[in-house]
Motif scaffolding. Structure first.
Motif, PDB file in Angstrom:
ATOM      1  N   GLN A 125       0.834  -1.196   0.000  1.00 34.17           N
ATOM      2  CA  GLN A 125       0.000   0.000   0.000  1.00 34.17           C
ATOM      3  C   GLN A 125       0.875   1.255   0.000  1.00 34.17           C
ATOM      4  O   GLN A 125       1.876   1.327   0.709  1.00 34.17           O
ATOM      5  CB  GLN A 125      -0.919   0.016   1.230  1.00 34.17           C
ATOM      6  CG  GLN A 125      -1.692  -1.282   1.448  1.00 34.17           C
ATOM      7  CD  GLN A 125      -2.608  -1.606   0.291  1.00 34.17           C
ATOM      8  OE1 GLN A 125      -2.952  -0.726  -0.490  1.00 34.17           O
ATOM      9  NE2 GLN A 125      -2.996  -2.861   0.167  1.00 34.17           N
ATOM     10  N   TRP A 130      -0.698   7.247   2.148  1.00 35.64           N
ATOM     11  CA  TRP A 130      -2.044   7.734   1.898  1.00 35.64           C
ATOM     12  C   TRP A 130      -2.229   9.225   2.203  1.00 35.64           C
ATOM     13  O   TRP A 130      -3.344   9.718   2.171  1.00 35.64           O
ATOM     14  CB  TRP A 130      -3.056   6.953   2.740  1.00 35.64           C
ATOM     15  CG  TRP A 130      -3.017   5.479   2.496  1.00 35.64           C
ATOM     16  CD1 TRP A 130      -2.588   4.527   3.357  1.00 35.64           C
ATOM     17  CD2 TRP A 130      -3.416   4.788   1.315  1.00 35.64           C
ATOM     18  NE1 TRP A 130      -2.701   3.289   2.796  1.00 35.64           N
ATOM     19  CE2 TRP A 130      -3.207   3.416   1.537  1.00 35.64           C
ATOM     20  CE3 TRP A 130      -3.919   5.200   0.082  1.00 35.64           C
ATOM     21  CZ2 TRP A 130      -3.489   2.453   0.603  1.00 35.64           C
ATOM     22  CZ3 TRP A 130      -4.204   4.234  -0.867  1.00 35.64           C
ATOM     23  CH2 TRP A 130      -3.986   2.880  -0.610  1.00 35.64           C
ATOM     24  N   TYR A 158     -14.012   3.791  -4.465  1.00 37.40           N
ATOM     25  CA  TYR A 158     -13.515   2.437  -4.702  1.00 37.40           C
ATOM     26  C   TYR A 158     -14.282   1.844  -5.878  1.00 37.40           C
ATOM     27  O   TYR A 158     -15.505   1.948  -5.951  1.00 37.40           O
ATOM     28  CB  TYR A 158     -13.714   1.556  -3.464  1.00 37.40           C
ATOM     29  CG  TYR A 158     -13.382   0.091  -3.712  1.00 37.40           C
ATOM     30  CD1 TYR A 158     -12.066  -0.356  -3.681  1.00 37.40           C
ATOM     31  CD2 TYR A 158     -14.393  -0.825  -3.994  1.00 37.40           C
ATOM     32  CE1 TYR A 158     -11.759  -1.688  -3.929  1.00 37.40           C
ATOM     33  CE2 TYR A 158     -14.097  -2.158  -4.244  1.00 37.40           C
ATOM     34  CZ  TYR A 158     -12.781  -2.584  -4.205  1.00 37.40           C
ATOM     35  OH  TYR A 158     -12.480  -3.907  -4.455  1.00 37.40           O
ATOM     36  N   MET A 207      -6.544  -4.350   1.735  1.00 40.65           N
ATOM     37  CA  MET A 207      -6.234  -4.412   3.160  1.00 40.65           C
ATOM     38  C   MET A 207      -5.335  -3.236   3.522  1.00 40.65           C
ATOM     39  O   MET A 207      -4.566  -2.749   2.695  1.00 40.65           O
ATOM     40  CB  MET A 207      -5.536  -5.733   3.512  1.00 40.65           C
ATOM     41  CG  MET A 207      -6.368  -6.983   3.203  1.00 40.65           C
ATOM     42  SD  MET A 207      -5.486  -8.510   3.551  1.00 40.65           S
ATOM     43  CE  MET A 207      -5.229  -8.346   5.323  1.00 40.65           C
ATOM     44  N   GLY A 208      -5.442  -2.776   4.762  1.00 39.51           N
ATOM     45  CA  GLY A 208      -4.538  -1.750   5.260  1.00 39.51           C
ATOM     46  C   GLY A 208      -4.887  -0.344   4.846  1.00 39.51           C
ATOM     47  O   GLY A 208      -4.114   0.587   5.108  1.00 39.51           O
ATOM     48  N   PRO A 232      -6.559   3.234   5.187  1.00 40.13           N
ATOM     49  CA  PRO A 232      -6.876   3.950   6.440  1.00 40.13           C
ATOM     50  C   PRO A 232      -8.367   4.156   6.687  1.00 40.13           C
ATOM     51  O   PRO A 232      -8.760   4.359   7.827  1.00 40.13           O
ATOM     52  CB  PRO A 232      -6.152   5.296   6.270  1.00 40.13           C
ATOM     53  CG  PRO A 232      -5.917   5.437   4.807  1.00 40.13           C
ATOM     54  CD  PRO A 232      -5.720   4.059   4.294  1.00 40.13           C
ATOM     55  N   ASP A 233      -9.190   4.113   5.642  1.00 41.05           N
ATOM     56  CA  ASP A 233     -10.623   4.299   5.823  1.00 41.05           C
ATOM     57  C   ASP A 233     -11.292   2.922   5.843  1.00 41.05           C
ATOM     58  O   ASP A 233     -11.329   2.220   4.828  1.00 41.05           O
ATOM     59  CB  ASP A 233     -11.191   5.161   4.693  1.00 41.05           C
ATOM     60  CG  ASP A 233     -12.601   5.664   4.991  1.00 41.05           C
ATOM     61  OD1 ASP A 233     -13.404   4.854   5.483  1.00 41.05           O
ATOM     62  OD2 ASP A 233     -12.889   6.844   4.724  1.00 41.05           O
ATOM     63  N   HIS A 234     -11.853   2.535   6.983  1.00 42.37           N
ATOM     64  CA  HIS A 234     -12.427   1.200   7.115  1.00 42.37           C
ATOM     65  C   HIS A 234     -13.654   1.019   6.233  1.00 42.37           C
ATOM     66  O   HIS A 234     -14.004  -0.120   5.870  1.00 42.37           O
ATOM     67  CB  HIS A 234     -12.795   0.925   8.583  1.00 42.37           C
ATOM     68  CG  HIS A 234     -13.994   1.689   9.067  1.00 42.37           C
ATOM     69  ND1 HIS A 234     -13.917   3.018   9.464  1.00 42.37           N
ATOM     70  CD2 HIS A 234     -15.300   1.324   9.188  1.00 42.37           C
ATOM     71  CE1 HIS A 234     -15.132   3.426   9.823  1.00 42.37           C
ATOM     72  NE2 HIS A 234     -15.979   2.425   9.673  1.00 42.37           N
ATOM     73  N   LEU A 235     -14.330   2.115   5.844  1.00 42.65           N
ATOM     74  CA  LEU A 235     -15.479   1.992   4.961  1.00 42.65           C
ATOM     75  C   LEU A 235     -15.063   1.479   3.578  1.00 42.65           C
ATOM     76  O   LEU A 235     -15.794   0.699   2.947  1.00 42.65           O
ATOM     77  CB  LEU A 235     -16.184   3.344   4.823  1.00 42.65           C
ATOM     78  CG  LEU A 235     -16.844   3.890   6.093  1.00 42.65           C
ATOM     79  CD1 LEU A 235     -17.418   5.276   5.845  1.00 42.65           C
ATOM     80  CD2 LEU A 235     -17.939   2.942   6.586  1.00 42.65           C
ATOM     81  N   VAL A 270     -12.409  -0.459   3.045  1.00 43.97           N
ATOM     82  CA  VAL A 270     -12.047  -1.868   3.264  1.00 43.97           C
ATOM     83  C   VAL A 270     -13.302  -2.737   3.295  1.00 43.97           C
ATOM     84  O   VAL A 270     -13.363  -3.804   2.656  1.00 43.97           O
ATOM     85  CB  VAL A 270     -11.246  -2.016   4.571  1.00 43.97           C
ATOM     86  CG1 VAL A 270     -10.976  -3.494   4.867  1.00 43.97           C
ATOM     87  CG2 VAL A 270      -9.933  -1.239   4.478  1.00 43.97           C
ATOM     88  N   ASN A 271     -14.322  -2.284   3.999  1.00 44.13           N
ATOM     89  CA  ASN A 271     -15.562  -3.056   4.078  1.00 44.13           C
ATOM     90  C   ASN A 271     -16.242  -3.166   2.711  1.00 44.13           C
ATOM     91  O   ASN A 271     -16.759  -4.222   2.339  1.00 44.13           O
ATOM     92  CB  ASN A 271     -16.520  -2.410   5.082  1.00 44.13           C
ATOM     93  CG  ASN A 271     -16.012  -2.487   6.510  1.00 44.13           C
ATOM     94  OD1 ASN A 271     -15.118  -3.287   6.825  1.00 44.13           O
ATOM     95  ND2 ASN A 271     -16.556  -1.649   7.389  1.00 44.13           N
ATOM     96  N   GLN A 301     -14.363  -5.727   0.519  1.00 43.26           N
ATOM     97  CA  GLN A 301     -14.668  -7.111   0.889  1.00 43.26           C
ATOM     98  C   GLN A 301     -16.048  -7.519   0.389  1.00 43.26           C
ATOM     99  O   GLN A 301     -16.233  -8.614  -0.150  1.00 43.26           O
ATOM    100  CB  GLN A 301     -14.576  -7.265   2.408  1.00 43.26           C
ATOM    101  CG  GLN A 301     -13.161  -7.121   2.963  1.00 43.26           C
ATOM    102  CD  GLN A 301     -13.121  -7.190   4.485  1.00 43.26           C
ATOM    103  OE1 GLN A 301     -14.142  -7.056   5.159  1.00 43.26           O
ATOM    104  NE2 GLN A 301     -11.919  -7.384   5.029  1.00 43.26           N
TER     105      GLN A 301
END
Length: 390
Positions: free
Chosen positions: A85, A88, A133, A313-314, A316-319, A321-322, A325
């Motif tokens: 990565q 960022w 994304y 993965m990795g 910084p924004d978990h939204l 990442v979710n 997935q």
């Protein structure tokens, strides 16, 4: 004037018998009335017209649906983690860039005074991290259908050997992530059949005159006379005129076999390559509506392309990442059932959004600068006028 109906057989190219004719005036040649029933072939080829081919039993005229790909003979490659990565951190735009974008925005509006953009004092600039994304899945689907064309001596190869399976026929795919389509005649499925549309005659009754070769005269409406005993000059008193669609023949060349009487029937394989794309845009608290962001481009921060991608993965924004997935799971489950996945690609774009607060004539106002294009959105611009176009 006395009229009589005389039974007669009127031979046409189809051998259709007409029940009678009506002479409208003495001494005028007889013109035949239309047949009682319109003789037409079936509108669609019967199922019995098509042979049963090994591996293509479900194929029908008009399409047999998508064919699921066979199980791979070797294990499919497993998705690998994406590249390392990047950093960022997001650079902010300068004050000069924000001001220039605002001046350009104001000058593009006919009813906006440019003074706030030129003379306003910027008091605060806040950068917001807005991410897009995108997951793309490039697939290949295959479907079959029975096709037909006039028989002109083309090779006939049905049953000379078993046809290859629908997924065994080679096709030239376009570049990844570009839509495409190819139609291939399946080898060893071609045979010759009598034309279903004209029952192998090569001609069909003319629909315009119902196979009679003539129609009611439009001038005298079939009476043979215009006024009293004034014979109609258009039809010479016969009350009917030759059909100009079939030139009086009562039949026309079959539009399916083109007069050849026979059809070459075969299975067509349709191969489609489709790029399926889904986006997820993170909503931020800047106040700018997400819909505005669809009109601009961003800076690409991350790109990963392989046969099957591994969720990001990795980040910084978990939204993000979710979302990665969820979309990866949805695409792989959805498209692997009906198609062959050839390649996947995932990207993350930074769409820069800067919230600018400025002061003009003692009041505070704000606007947004967003996207690589530095587009501006400004509600309640403080210096507008009512103008009209004369």
């Amino acid at each position: 004037m006395e009229r009589q109906i005389i039974n007669s057989n009127h031979p046409t190219n189809y051998g259709i018998s007409n029940p009678g004719y009506v002479p409208a005036a003495s001494g005028a040649p007889a013109m035949f009335a239309p047949p009682v029933a319109d003789s037409q072939g079936p509108s669609a080829p019967p199922a019995s017209m098509f042979d049963s081919m090994p591996g293509y039993e479900g194929t029908v005229a008009g399409g047999g649906g998508f064919l699921p790909p066979p199980m791979p003979s070797v294990p499919a490659p497993q998705p690998q983690p994406g590249p390392e990565q990047p950093h960022w951190n997001i650079p902010s735009i300068s004050e000069d860039t924000a001001r220039e974008a605002f001046i350009l925005f104001a000058s593009s509006k006919c009813c906006y005074n440019s003074s706030p953009a030129k003379d306003g004092v910027i008091t605060d600039m806040a950068a917001f991290n807005t991410y897009r994304y995108r997951l793309e899945t490039f697939t290949e689907t295959r479907s079959t259908n029975w096709s037909q064309e006039p028989y002109n001596g083309q090779p006939v190869d049905a049953y000379t050997q078993p046809p290859p399976g629908p997924w065994d026929i080679p096709a030239q795919a376009p570049n990844f992530f570009l839509n495409g389509k190819q139609t291939i005649k399946v080898p060893y499925t071609s045979s010759v059949k009598s034309c279903h549309n004209c029952v192998g005659m090569g001609r069909q009754p003319c629909k315009d005159c119902a196979g009679a070769g003539n129609k009611v005269c439009w001038v005298c409406n079939g009476s043979g006379y215009r006024h009293g005993d004034d014979r109609c000059g258009h039809c010479s008193g016969r009350g009917r005129e030759n059909c100009n669609q079939c030139h009086g023949q009562g039949s026309k060349q079959c539009d399916v076999c083109r007069g050849k009487q026979q059809l070459l029937v075969y299975i067509n394989l349709t191969v489609k390559w489709t790029n399926h794309s889904d986006d997820y845009v993170v909503e931020q608290s800047s106040g700018l509506q997400v819909d505005n962001l669809s009109k601009v481009s961003g800076k690409e921060l991350f790109r990963d392309s392989q046969y099957m991608v591994y969720p990001v993965m990795g980040f910084p924004d978990h939204l993000v990442v979710n979302a990665a997935q969820r979309l990866v799971q949805e695409h792989q489950a959805k498209f692997s059932q009906t198609s062959r996945i050839l390649q996947q690609r995932q990207t993350i774009e930074l769409i820069p959004v800067t919230k600018v607060t400025y002061s003009w004539k003692g009041n505070s106002h704000l606007y947004f600068v967003y996207g690589n294009e530095f587009k501006v959105h400004a509600d309640n611009y403080p210096a507008t006028c009512c103008c009209s176009i004369l």
